[in-house]
Write a protein that holds these residues in place. Structure first.
Motif, PDB file in Angstrom:
ATOM      1  N   UNK A  26      44.022  13.067  11.755  1.00  0.00           N
ATOM      2  CA  UNK A  26      44.118  11.605  11.834  1.00  0.00           C
ATOM      3  C   UNK A  26      43.105  10.962  10.902  1.00  0.00           C
ATOM      4  N   UNK A  27      43.402   9.748  10.492  1.00  0.00           N
ATOM      5  CA  UNK A  27      42.456   8.933   9.728  1.00  0.00           C
ATOM      6  C   UNK A  27      42.194   7.659  10.520  1.00  0.00           C
ATOM      7  N   UNK A  28      41.112   6.994  10.204  1.00  0.00           N
ATOM      8  CA  UNK A  28      40.816   5.736  10.886  1.00  0.00           C
ATOM      9  C   UNK A  28      41.966   4.747  10.710  1.00  0.00           C
ATOM     10  N   UNK A  29      42.508   4.665   9.497  1.00  0.00           N
ATOM     11  CA  UNK A  29      43.602   3.715   9.224  1.00  0.00           C
ATOM     12  C   UNK A  29      44.857   4.048  10.030  1.00  0.00           C
ATOM     13  N   UNK A  77      38.631   7.975  13.990  1.00  0.00           N
ATOM     14  CA  UNK A  77      39.439   9.166  14.292  1.00  0.00           C
ATOM     15  C   UNK A  77      38.542  10.365  14.556  1.00  0.00           C
ATOM     16  N   UNK A  78      37.456  10.478  13.808  1.00  0.00           N
ATOM     17  CA  UNK A  78      36.532  11.607  13.993  1.00  0.00           C
ATOM     18  C   UNK A  78      35.896  11.566  15.385  1.00  0.00           C
ATOM     19  N   UNK A  79      35.547  10.385  15.855  1.00  0.00           N
ATOM     20  CA  UNK A  79      34.949  10.273  17.194  1.00  0.00           C
ATOM     21  C   UNK A  79      35.949  10.646  18.283  1.00  0.00           C
ATOM     22  N   UNK A 139      52.200  10.159  12.940  1.00  0.00           N
ATOM     23  CA  UNK A 139      51.437  10.559  11.759  1.00  0.00           C
ATOM     24  C   UNK A 139      52.322  10.544  10.520  1.00  0.00           C
ATOM     25  N   UNK A 140      53.541  11.045  10.637  1.00  0.00           N
ATOM     26  CA  UNK A 140      54.489  11.008   9.519  1.00  0.00           C
ATOM     27  C   UNK A 140      54.750   9.560   9.109  1.00  0.00           C
ATOM     28  N   UNK A 146      51.160  16.239   8.272  1.00  0.00           N
ATOM     29  CA  UNK A 146      51.107  16.775   9.628  1.00  0.00           C
ATOM     30  C   UNK A 146      50.798  18.269   9.552  1.00  0.00           C
ATOM     31  N   UNK A 147      49.775  18.723  10.270  1.00  0.00           N
ATOM     32  CA  UNK A 147      49.499  20.165  10.267  1.00  0.00           C
ATOM     33  C   UNK A 147      50.546  20.917  11.071  1.00  0.00           C
ATOM     34  N   UNK A 148      50.721  22.179  10.763  1.00  0.00           N
ATOM     35  CA  UNK A 148      51.637  23.008  11.541  1.00  0.00           C
ATOM     36  C   UNK A 148      51.177  23.092  12.979  1.00  0.00           C
ATOM     37  N   UNK A 149      52.140  23.166  13.876  1.00  0.00           N
ATOM     38  CA  UNK A 149      51.828  23.249  15.294  1.00  0.00           C
ATOM     39  C   UNK A 149      52.192  24.648  15.810  1.00  0.00           C
ATOM     40  N   UNK A 150      53.466  24.954  15.918  1.00  0.00           N
ATOM     41  CA  UNK A 150      53.890  26.289  16.343  1.00  0.00           C
ATOM     42  C   UNK A 150      54.405  27.101  15.168  1.00  0.00           C
ATOM     43  N   UNK A 151      54.199  26.605  14.003  1.00  0.00           N
ATOM     44  CA  UNK A 151      54.588  27.232  12.751  1.00  0.00           C
ATOM     45  C   UNK A 151      54.166  26.299  11.641  1.00  0.00           C
ATOM     46  N   UNK A 152      54.406  26.683  10.422  1.00  0.00           N
ATOM     47  CA  UNK A 152      53.956  25.841   9.315  1.00  0.00           C
ATOM     48  C   UNK A 152      54.728  24.523   9.245  1.00  0.00           C
ATOM     49  N   UNK A 153      54.016  23.482   8.816  1.00  0.00           N
ATOM     50  CA  UNK A 153      54.645  22.182   8.596  1.00  0.00           C
ATOM     51  C   UNK A 153      55.417  22.224   7.277  1.00  0.00           C
TER      52      UNK A 153
END
Length: 166
Positions: A26-29, A77-79, A139-140, A146-153
């Motif tokens: 995630x990003x702040x924006x 987002x970092x917090x 996120x999309x 988007x990072x992979x969740x149960x496999x690669x994105x």
């Protein structure tokens, strides 16, 4: 359903790590992204996931380090990701240190319902998975990778294929 503490801790470790991976993207924006004007923002959904860990732990007599229900999400987002990481880690530690297998069948009250600790833990894992799915869609829409969740994105698959062609 988890029948031993070890089963839950393993499942929790895997699923919370995947959720943290998504949160770290995630990003702040992006935190203000929503599906429609009345829907929760991406930031509120992520923060809700953090808060739910504490509420679920508390119902089982545990003390995960998490913000109280009703607190507003940070604008960072970092917090949010850091708070999730701490809450998830302390939840796993508390379960390992303070509960025994036999306690999983103990009845507790959560969200106005009576259920076993095992059912509440299963519900918490499913709740994270549900909201993680919402997050990846938002996120999309926010233009994030988007990072992979149960496999690669999609992006990870493209990178794998590009490396194979070299």
């Amino acid at each position: 359903m988890h029948t031993t503490i070890a089963e839950f801790v393993e499942d929790w470790g895997r699923e919370s790590a995947i959720s943290l991976k998504v949160m770290r993207a995630l990003t702040d924006a992006s935190l203000s992204q929503r599906s429609d004007p009345e829907a929760s923002t991406l930031g509120k959904i992520a923060w809700h996931m953090v808060v739910m860990i504490g509420a679920s732990a508390s119902a089982a007599g545990l003390q995960a380090t998490a913000p109280q229900r009703g607190t507003e999400p940070p604008a960072s987002a970092a917090r949010i990701a850091d708070a999730f990481e701490t809450a998830a880690r302390t939840m796993g530690e508390q379960v390992s240190e303070k509960l025994a297998d036999a306690q999983l069948t103990s009845a507790i009250s959560l969200w106005g319902r009576t259920m076993t600790i095992a059912a509440s833990f299963q519900g918490l894992v499913r709740h994270l998975v549900h909201h993680r799915g919402q997050m990846t869609v938002l996120m999309r829409a926010a233009g994030l990778t988007v990072p992979g969740v149960y496999g690669p994105s999609r992006e990870e698959t493209a990178a794998i294929l590009a490396r194979q062609k070299r």
